[in-house]
Design a protein around this motif. Structure first.
Motif, PDB file in Angstrom:
ATOM      1  N   ALA A  86      -3.826  -7.685   7.876  1.00  0.00           N
ATOM      2  CA  ALA A  86      -3.851  -8.055   6.458  1.00  0.00           C
ATOM      3  C   ALA A  86      -2.436  -8.025   5.891  1.00  0.00           C
ATOM      4  N   ARG A  87      -2.212  -8.834   4.861  1.00  0.00           N
ATOM      5  CA  ARG A  87      -0.913  -8.846   4.175  1.00  0.00           C
ATOM      6  C   ARG A  87      -1.111  -8.190   2.810  1.00  0.00           C
ATOM      7  N   VAL A  88      -0.635  -6.970   2.686  1.00  0.00           N
ATOM      8  CA  VAL A  88      -0.944  -6.138   1.524  1.00  0.00           C
ATOM      9  C   VAL A  88       0.275  -5.972   0.629  1.00  0.00           C
ATOM     10  N   VAL A  89       0.065  -6.223  -0.659  1.00  0.00           N
ATOM     11  CA  VAL A  89       1.018  -5.876  -1.708  1.00  0.00           C
ATOM     12  C   VAL A  89       0.361  -4.804  -2.562  1.00  0.00           C
ATOM     13  N   ALA A  90       1.098  -3.736  -2.852  1.00  0.00           N
ATOM     14  CA  ALA A  90       0.556  -2.613  -3.621  1.00  0.00           C
ATOM     15  C   ALA A  90       1.361  -2.443  -4.902  1.00  0.00           C
ATOM     16  N   LEU A  91       0.659  -2.318  -6.023  1.00  0.00           N
ATOM     17  CA  LEU A  91       1.281  -2.296  -7.352  1.00  0.00           C
ATOM     18  C   LEU A  91       1.043  -0.966  -8.035  1.00  0.00           C
ATOM     19  N   ASP A  92       2.099  -0.401  -8.630  1.00  0.00           N
ATOM     20  CA  ASP A  92       1.961   0.828  -9.412  1.00  0.00           C
ATOM     21  C   ASP A  92       3.181   0.968 -10.310  1.00  0.00           C
ATOM     22  N   PRO A  93       3.025   1.575 -11.508  1.00  0.00           N
ATOM     23  CA  PRO A  93       4.192   1.766 -12.380  1.00  0.00           C
ATOM     24  C   PRO A  93       5.072   2.948 -11.984  1.00  0.00           C
ATOM     25  N   ASP A  94       4.598   3.799 -11.059  1.00  0.00           N
ATOM     26  CA  ASP A  94       5.305   5.030 -10.703  1.00  0.00           C
ATOM     27  C   ASP A  94       6.174   4.781  -9.469  1.00  0.00           C
ATOM     28  N   LEU A  95       7.479   4.650  -9.678  1.00  0.00           N
ATOM     29  CA  LEU A  95       8.390   4.323  -8.587  1.00  0.00           C
ATOM     30  C   LEU A  95       8.434   5.423  -7.540  1.00  0.00           C
ATOM     31  N   GLU A  96       8.367   6.666  -7.945  1.00  0.00           N
ATOM     32  CA  GLU A  96       8.394   7.754  -6.964  1.00  0.00           C
ATOM     33  C   GLU A  96       7.132   7.750  -6.107  1.00  0.00           C
TER      34      GLU A  96
END
Length: 240
Positions: A86-96
């Protein structure tokens, strides 16, 4: 002897200028507690739950997946564990949190793109995704951003693409995962998050209503369980 190819792990900051200080509720409710999130998750059985959600999503080899509110990458990595192609992109506002997810991905030898951003602006082109997934994250999102996110889901999913969202389920109890608040981040009562009552679609609330209202088809709860003492549920819908 064939040379071993190292999977590509990227962390990208797509925060628009002027939104660097935009507020969000971290995975642990407090940024200083982030190092405890993964150990606590192992204790509470998050890993098993992520694997069940990944199995329900049913991602196929080569399909494009976006994980919204990925935190330290638990669901994204479970999807890749189930389907490494699978080609996964993961999104979150927390850079750490994204950096922690990147370190885990490198240790496991899987490729992933991790993007800093928010649920109301999904990092994908029109009709470009096969799946959007999310686990234990939507209760962090204010209501108006949830509604924008639902519109974004319709935009980024290809025809036939599916969304799978797991979160705390108020219909079977009132567990509050962050301990101090009875509120759904800035967005409302937690126990309303996945409320699914009555036989008629018009009487359903929470995520089911959110996805149906955006125009996704067949929105409904496909799985319920208790994770430790907290009720959780999984909702799915499809773009026609």
């Amino acid at each position: 002897m064939a040379q071993r190819v190292t999977p590509d792990v990227q962390v990208i900051d797509e925060t628009p200028p002027g939104e660097e200080q935009r507020e969000y509720l971290p995975a642990t409710g407090n940024r200083v507690l982030l190092p405890l999130y993964d150990p606590l998750g192992r204790l509470l059985g998050f890993g098993r739950f992520y694997r069940r959600v990944a199995a329900l999503a049913g991602v196929a080899d080569g399909e494009r997946v976006l994980d919204v509110g990925c935190g330290t990458g638990g669901l994204s990595l479970a999807v890749l564990g189930t389907m490494p192609g699978a080609r996964v992109v993961a999104l979150d506002p927390d850079l750490e949190a994204l950096r922690r997810a990147a370190r885990t991905a490198r240790r496991r030898g899987v490729g992933i793109t991790l993007v800093r951003g928010f649920a109301d602006r999904l990092p994908a082109g029109d009709a470009s995704l096969d799946h959007v997934v999310s686990s234990l994250a939507l209760h962090h999102v204010p209501q108006e951003q949830k509604e924008t996110m639902a519109t974004e889901l319709v935009r980024v999913l290809r025809p036939g693409g599916r969304v799978t969202i797991a979160d705390f389920d108020g219909i079977h109890g009132h567990g509050v995962p962050h301990g101090a608040s009875q509120h759904d981040g800035p967005g409302g009562p937690l126990r309303e998050e996945l409320r699914d009552v009555g036989p008629d679609a018009e009487d359903r609330g929470g995520v089911v209503r959110l996805l149906s209202g955006a125009g996704l088809n067949g929105a409904g709860v496909v799985h319920r369980e208790r994770m430790w003492r907290l009720p959780v549920a999984v909702v799915q819908a499809r773009k026609v």
